[in-house]
Design a protein around this motif. Structure first.
Motif, mmCIF file in Angstrom:
data_model
loop_
_atom_site.group_PDB
_atom_site.id
_atom_site.type_symbol
_atom_site.label_atom_id
_atom_site.label_comp_id
_atom_site.label_asym_id
_atom_site.label_seq_id
_atom_site.Cartn_x
_atom_site.Cartn_y
_atom_site.Cartn_z
ATOM 1 N N LYS A 54 0.832 -1.200 0.000
ATOM 2 C CA LYS A 54 0.000 0.000 0.000
ATOM 3 C C LYS A 54 0.866 1.249 0.000
ATOM 4 O O LYS A 54 0.566 2.241 -0.675
ATOM 5 C CB LYS A 54 -0.924 0.006 1.220
ATOM 6 N N GLY A 55 1.972 1.197 0.746
ATOM 7 C CA GLY A 55 2.861 2.351 0.814
ATOM 8 C C GLY A 55 3.546 2.655 -0.498
ATOM 9 O O GLY A 55 3.687 3.824 -0.882
ATOM 10 N N LEU A 56 3.983 1.627 -1.206
ATOM 11 C CA LEU A 56 4.629 1.843 -2.504
ATOM 12 C C LEU A 56 3.645 2.445 -3.504
ATOM 13 O O LEU A 56 4.015 3.311 -4.313
ATOM 14 C CB LEU A 56 5.192 0.523 -3.037
ATOM 15 N N THR A 57 2.385 1.986 -3.444
ATOM 16 C CA THR A 57 1.359 2.565 -4.321
ATOM 17 C C THR A 57 1.148 4.033 -3.985
ATOM 18 O O THR A 57 1.074 4.886 -4.885
ATOM 19 C CB THR A 57 0.039 1.795 -4.162
ATOM 20 N N TRP A 58 1.057 4.352 -2.691
ATOM 21 C CA TRP A 58 0.884 5.740 -2.278
ATOM 22 C C TRP A 58 2.058 6.585 -2.750
ATOM 23 O O TRP A 58 1.868 7.706 -3.258
ATOM 24 C CB TRP A 58 0.775 5.847 -0.758
ATOM 25 N N LEU A 59 3.271 6.063 -2.583
ATOM 26 C CA LEU A 59 4.472 6.819 -2.941
ATOM 27 C C LEU A 59 4.481 7.180 -4.418
ATOM 28 O O LEU A 59 4.786 8.322 -4.797
ATOM 29 C CB LEU A 59 5.711 5.988 -2.590
ATOM 30 N N ASN A 60 4.113 6.234 -5.265
ATOM 31 C CA ASN A 60 4.113 6.512 -6.702
ATOM 32 C C ASN A 60 2.969 7.444 -7.081
ATOM 33 O O ASN A 60 3.133 8.335 -7.930
ATOM 34 C CB ASN A 60 4.020 5.213 -7.491
ATOM 35 N N ASP A 61 1.797 7.252 -6.457
ATOM 36 C CA ASP A 61 0.671 8.157 -6.731
ATOM 37 C C ASP A 61 1.018 9.581 -6.315
ATOM 38 O O ASP A 61 0.685 10.551 -7.026
ATOM 39 C CB ASP A 61 -0.580 7.691 -5.983
ATOM 40 N N GLU A 62 1.667 9.732 -5.175
ATOM 41 C CA GLU A 62 2.058 11.063 -4.696
ATOM 42 C C GLU A 62 3.084 11.691 -5.629
ATOM 43 O O GLU A 62 3.050 12.899 -5.896
ATOM 44 C CB GLU A 62 2.634 10.957 -3.275
ATOM 45 N N SER A 63 3.982 10.865 -6.147
ATOM 46 C CA SER A 63 4.979 11.351 -7.099
ATOM 47 C C SER A 63 4.320 11.840 -8.385
ATOM 48 O O SER A 63 4.669 12.898 -8.926
ATOM 49 C CB SER A 63 5.967 10.223 -7.411
ATOM 50 N N LEU A 64 3.357 11.063 -8.880
ATOM 51 C CA LEU A 64 2.650 11.469 -10.093
ATOM 52 C C LEU A 64 1.852 12.750 -9.865
ATOM 53 O O LEU A 64 1.758 13.614 -10.749
ATOM 54 C CB LEU A 64 1.711 10.336 -10.541
ATOM 55 N N LYS A 65 1.270 12.881 -8.672
ATOM 56 C CA LYS A 65 0.482 14.071 -8.351
ATOM 57 C C LYS A 65 1.366 15.315 -8.281
ATOM 58 O O LYS A 65 0.997 16.375 -8.788
ATOM 59 C CB LYS A 65 -0.237 13.872 -7.015
ATOM 60 N N ARG A 66 2.535 15.165 -7.684
ATOM 61 C CA ARG A 66 3.408 16.338 -7.500
ATOM 62 C C ARG A 66 4.235 16.673 -8.738
ATOM 63 O O ARG A 66 4.437 17.840 -9.074
ATOM 64 C CB ARG A 66 4.370 16.105 -6.336
ATOM 65 N N PHE A 67 4.766 15.615 -9.395
ATOM 66 C CA PHE A 67 5.753 15.856 -10.449
ATOM 67 C C PHE A 67 5.412 15.218 -11.786
ATOM 68 O O PHE A 67 6.177 15.348 -12.743
ATOM 69 C CB PHE A 67 7.122 15.330 -9.988
#
Length: 210
Positions: free
Chosen positions: A115-128
């Motif tokens: 779940k954390g890895l999914t969140w990390l990539n989603d957050e990356s896509l959202k920011r950058f």
């Protein structure tokens, strides 16, 4: 804080390892108990045999998850003049093996890590608008700064901070049980001395042996 008082990330990790040694021992005892109680997992591994990743049980990470995990490992323990980055010594493989193991503690971690890895990539896509693995070190560090401390994380980052804490502990544990990690800690272990001429003369005199 003056320059002489600053502590680099790797030194801080060493301090964290020393401070958490007692807790780690308790966790190992708990893990052993779960192994003894486990049913239906087959016989224990032969510790004299070399196993390849996936030999004991199917691995979990997809290629995308592996890239994210490798990038995060290297953000937590980057390469420096003394040793390589965490992923370079197989820490990503270690984490994949860990969360793939069919034991209660590992299965709990599996849910947190995935779940954390999914969140990390989603957050990356959202920011950058890029995958986490494709970000610059500065961009990766910026996301990690928001989730690196559970007590200081904003409410919307609390769950991600719990993930980061668990992933960081696994990364550190994996890295510092490799030969490169031992060298980084300047741990020698049971190494035979090339030459031993006996106790120093002053010791023998003090003991009235000469």
């Amino acid at each position: 804080m003056s320059e002489s008082q600053q502590m680099d990330r790797r030194t801080a990790i060493k301090w964290m390892m020393a401070a958490s040694a007692t807790i780690s021992m308790l966790e190992v005892q708990g893990f052993g108990s779960s192994l003894n109680a486990a049913q239906g997992y087959g016989s224990d591994p032969d510790l004299l045999k070399t196993y390849e990743p996936g030999d004991l049980w199917p691995l979990t990470f997809t290629e995308t998850q592996r890239r994210i995990a490798a990038a995060l490992c290297n953000t937590i323990i980057p390469a420096d003049e003394k040793s390589p980055a965490a992923n370079e010594v197989g820490v990503t493989n270690f984490i994949d093996e860990w969360i793939s193991a069919p034991y209660p503690r590992q299965q709990k971690d599996r849910n947190i890590i995935l779940k954390g890895l999914t969140w990390l990539n989603d957050e990356s896509l959202k920011r950058f608008k890029k995958d986490f693995a494709d970000l610059s070190e500065v961009q990766q560090g910026g996301i990690c700064e928001d989730i690196c401390c559970e007590t200081k994380a904003k409410p919307e980052f609390k769950e991600a901070a719990n993930f980061f804490n668990r992933f960081r502990n696994l990364t550190v544990g994996g890295f510092y049980t490799t030969s490169q990690g031992w060298k980084d800690l300047q741990y020698i272990g049971n190494v035979a001395l090339s030459q031993f001429d006996g106790p120093p003369r002053e010791v023998l005199v003090h003991l009235k042996l000469i």
